[in-house]
Design a protein around this motif. Structure first.
Motif, short mmCIF file in Angstrom:
data_model
loop_
_atom_site.label_atom_id
_atom_site.label_comp_id
_atom_site.label_asym_id
_atom_site.label_seq_id
_atom_site.Cartn_x
_atom_site.Cartn_y
_atom_site.Cartn_z
N ARG A 234 32.97 12.63 -4.05
CA ARG A 234 32.13 13.59 -2.47
C ARG A 234 31.07 12.58 -2.42
NH1 ARG A 234 33.15 18.90 -1.72
NH2 ARG A 234 30.85 19.72 -1.78
N VAL A 235 30.73 12.77 -1.40
CA VAL A 235 29.22 11.95 -0.47
C VAL A 235 28.34 12.55 0.17
CG1 VAL A 235 30.84 10.13 -1.53
CG2 VAL A 235 30.60 9.95 0.84
N VAL A 236 27.44 12.08 0.71
CA VAL A 236 26.79 11.94 1.80
C VAL A 236 27.28 10.79 3.09
CG1 VAL A 236 23.98 11.98 2.57
CG2 VAL A 236 25.59 14.33 1.08
N THR A 237 26.95 10.56 4.20
CA THR A 237 26.74 8.66 4.64
C THR A 237 25.68 9.09 5.16
OG1 THR A 237 28.65 9.46 6.14
CG2 THR A 237 29.28 8.34 4.35
N SER A 238 25.16 7.74 5.99
CA SER A 238 24.28 7.93 6.29
C SER A 238 24.04 6.17 6.67
CB SER A 238 22.28 7.97 5.68
OG SER A 238 21.25 7.73 5.58
N GLY A 239 23.14 5.92 7.94
CA GLY A 239 23.06 5.10 8.88
C GLY A 239 23.47 5.48 10.72
N VAL A 240 23.45 4.53 11.15
CA VAL A 240 24.16 4.75 12.90
C VAL A 240 25.40 4.81 13.04
CG1 VAL A 240 24.03 3.56 14.74
CG2 VAL A 240 22.13 2.43 13.23
N ILE A 241 26.33 3.61 12.23
CA ILE A 241 27.55 4.37 12.88
C ILE A 241 29.02 3.77 11.82
CG2 ILE A 241 27.41 2.45 14.27
CD1 ILE A 241 29.46 4.50 16.40
N THR A 242 29.34 4.65 11.93
CA THR A 242 30.84 4.54 10.50
C THR A 242 32.19 4.50 11.12
OG1 THR A 242 30.70 6.54 9.59
CG2 THR A 242 28.93 5.26 8.70
N CYS A 257 35.42 11.76 0.38
CA CYS A 257 35.48 13.57 1.25
C CYS A 257 33.51 12.71 1.77
CB CYS A 257 35.53 14.53 -0.35
SG CYS A 257 35.00 16.21 0.80
N ILE A 258 33.72 13.40 2.52
CA ILE A 258 31.87 12.75 3.60
C ILE A 258 31.96 14.88 4.01
CG2 ILE A 258 30.86 12.27 5.17
CD1 ILE A 258 33.41 10.35 5.52
N VAL A 259 30.81 14.54 2.59
CA VAL A 259 30.44 16.56 2.87
C VAL A 259 29.66 16.94 3.83
CG1 VAL A 259 31.52 16.78 0.22
CG2 VAL A 259 28.48 16.35 0.63
N ALA A 260 28.56 16.03 4.05
CA ALA A 260 27.93 15.93 5.05
C ALA A 260 27.06 14.10 5.62
CB ALA A 260 26.27 17.08 4.32
N ASP A 261 26.75 14.44 6.36
CA ASP A 261 26.04 13.01 6.84
C ASP A 261 25.07 12.81 7.37
OD1 ASP A 261 26.11 12.27 10.18
OD2 ASP A 261 27.88 13.87 10.08
N ASP A 262 23.99 12.07 7.05
CA ASP A 262 22.99 11.41 8.20
C ASP A 262 22.96 10.13 9.24
OD1 ASP A 262 19.89 11.46 8.80
OD2 ASP A 262 20.01 9.37 6.96
N VAL A 263 24.08 10.56 9.90
CA VAL A 263 24.20 9.33 10.65
C VAL A 263 24.02 9.27 12.31
CG1 VAL A 263 26.58 8.40 11.79
CG2 VAL A 263 26.92 8.66 8.87
N ALA A 264 23.43 8.54 12.75
CA ALA A 264 22.94 8.74 14.17
C ALA A 264 24.23 8.78 14.89
CB ALA A 264 22.12 7.61 14.80
N HIS A 265 25.43 8.64 14.96
CA HIS A 265 26.24 8.64 15.69
C HIS A 265 26.81 9.97 15.69
CE1 HIS A 265 30.82 7.71 16.96
NE2 HIS A 265 30.28 7.50 18.35
N GLU A 266 26.77 10.63 14.34
CA GLU A 266 27.63 12.02 14.35
C GLU A 266 26.22 12.75 14.49
OE1 GLU A 266 30.05 11.28 10.49
OE2 GLU A 266 30.86 9.66 11.42
N SER A 267 26.02 13.45 12.93
CA SER A 267 25.39 15.02 12.68
C SER A 267 24.11 14.90 13.11
CB SER A 267 25.34 15.03 11.19
OG SER A 267 25.98 15.73 10.88
N ARG A 268 23.44 13.97 13.03
CA ARG A 268 21.69 13.30 13.61
C ARG A 268 21.67 14.11 15.21
NH1 ARG A 268 19.59 7.58 12.42
NH2 ARG A 268 20.00 7.44 9.86
N GLY A 269 22.80 14.14 16.14
CA GLY A 269 22.51 14.04 17.56
C GLY A 269 23.08 15.73 17.53
N PHE A 270 23.74 15.78 16.73
CA PHE A 270 23.21 18.11 16.77
C PHE A 270 22.54 18.84 15.86
CE2 PHE A 270 27.86 16.53 14.84
CZ PHE A 270 28.01 17.15 13.65
N LYS A 271 22.09 18.26 15.07
CA LYS A 271 20.91 19.20 14.42
C LYS A 271 20.41 20.59 15.05
CE LYS A 271 18.63 15.58 12.07
NZ LYS A 271 17.74 14.79 11.49
N VAL A 272 20.23 19.85 16.39
CA VAL A 272 19.08 20.67 17.08
C VAL A 272 18.94 21.71 18.10
CG1 VAL A 272 16.47 20.63 17.70
CG2 VAL A 272 16.95 19.43 15.62
N ASP A 273 19.43 22.77 17.68
CA ASP A 273 19.81 23.30 19.86
C ASP A 273 18.44 23.66 20.61
OD1 ASP A 273 22.53 23.79 18.69
OD2 ASP A 273 21.64 25.54 18.08
#
Length: 382
Positions: A234-242, A257-273
């Motif tokens: 079970r991992v967290v991924t981090s970086g720009v894009i994967t 299994c990616i349980v969460a991410d700090d990826v620019a192409h993924e979750s960084r882009g939809f953290k804030v409403d």
């Protein structure tokens, strides 16, 4: 389960066939706008009845872009310019380009004098001092200028009313994606790492109302399933894009299994409403940008905020470690690595750093690192 499989296959097809998507929208008489990294306010595009199409590089040759960039620039920027030059992006009415790091700044100017002759550029020079009132005022002004330029290029009218409708659609989109990320973590047998990436990536090539309907259907079906056991890492991924196909296959083969991410192409882009209570739409966009944090590309006087954030992602999601994909020649991410490494060492959580390039085809080193990591995980569990 067959219905979930069909939905995942649909997301995968869209993620892997952006040109087909673009051609379908053009055939419907719609105009499309390329959205380049990072943090371009695509709600403005959507509010104009236009189709935002994400442009985040990808695999493919880099030939013409070398006339404008030295070869040591990171591959995502090189490939983005190559796509604009080689006809891959033909059919776009405009491109929205930002300048948030030391590669994107020259990229914008190189685009302007090359591909910009064919696909006009809407230029956004964000203020990095985004939290102060003067920064918000400045960003609201450049968003307004981008809106007006887009109206002129695409011959559309972008009203405040339509902007607020777009904000509702995009807030729903971010909510659904955050929900999906959690559901994927609790259903790793049904949603493999590659499926997770395809679901999130396909969003860049769909009108968000269409995507929201499809993702809501998938989320509802996943919620109806019991949570699944998992004997892999079970991992967290981090970086720009994967999103490299070879890398995704390695993830699946090694039971990641990616349980969460700090990826620019993924979750960084939809953290804030977007705050819907703010009356002025441009100020609402500026306020949203002001609240975006924990990203190396964004200036923040609290320099230790991101390491703690990524470590907490691992702790809060019971991850076995973090896989950090360092895009080659991306100085912004590289300068953040020492503080990230120190934070993970302090908590005794494995942090595996891997060199990454969108053009990579040989993942032998990654496989070796994951084999070692999986052995560590199994030993820690027993």
């Amino acid at each position: 389960m067959s219905e979930i499989r069909e939905l995942l296959e649909k997301f995968e097809h869209i993620a892997n066939n952006p040109r087909e998507q673009l051609d379908n929208y053009l055939a419907q008489g719609k105009k499309a706008v390329g959205i380049f990294p990072y943090y371009a306010p695509e709600e403005i595009v959507y509010a104009g009845g236009l189709v935002p199409m994400g442009v985040w590089g990808g695999q493919g040759p880099i030939v013409k872009a070398k006339d404008y960039f030295p070869t040591f620039y990171y591959s995502m920027a090189l490939r983005c310019l190559e796509m604009a030059l080689d006809g891959t992006l033909d059919g776009l009415s405009a491109s929205m380009v930002t300048t948030l790091d030391d590669t994107l700044r020259p990229f914008s100017q190189n685009y302007k004098v090359s591909a910009g002759r064919k696909i006009p550029m809407v230029f956004l020079n964000h203020a990095q001092h985004r939290k102060e009132d003067f920064g918000k005022t400045y960003n609201a002004r450049i968003f307004k200028q981008a809106k007006e330029e887009l109206e002129k290029i695409c011959d559309v009218e972008i009203t405040d009313e339509n902007l607020k409708k777009a904000f509702e659609v995009y807030n729903e989109n971010r909510t659904l994606k955050r929900e999906f990320v959690k559901l994927a973590a609790t259903h790793p047998q049904t949603v493999k790492a590659s499926n997770r990436c395809h679901v999130l990536k396909s969003s860049y090539f769909m009108l968000k109302d269409e995507y929201n309907a499809l993702l809501k259907e998938l989320n509802d079906k996943l919620k109806a399933l019991p949570e699944e056991d998992w004997d892999g890492a079970r991992v967290v991924t981090s970086g720009v894009i994967t999103d490299n196909p070879g890398l995704l296959q390695v993830f699946d083969d090694y039971k990641i299994c990616i349980v969460a991410d700090d990826v620019a192409h993924e979750s960084r882009g939809f953290k804030v409403d977007i705050d819907m209570s703010i009356e002025d739409p441009m100020m609402a966009l500026a306020d949203q940008f002001a609240r975006m944090d924990e990203d190396p590309i964004l200036y923040d006087p609290e320099i230790w905020k991101r390491p703690k954030y990524v470590v907490d992602l691992a702790i809060d999601n019971d991850a076995d470690g973090c896989l950090l994909f360092m895009m080659n020649f991306n100085d912004t991410e590289e300068m953040e690595y020492p503080s990230l490494k120190q934070a993970f060492e302090k908590e005794s959580i494995p942090l595996i750093k891997m060199g990454y390039d969108q053009q990579m085809a040989d993942f032998g080193q990654v496989k070796t690192q994951l084999e070692t990591f999986n052995e560590m995980v199994q030993l820690n569990r027993f």
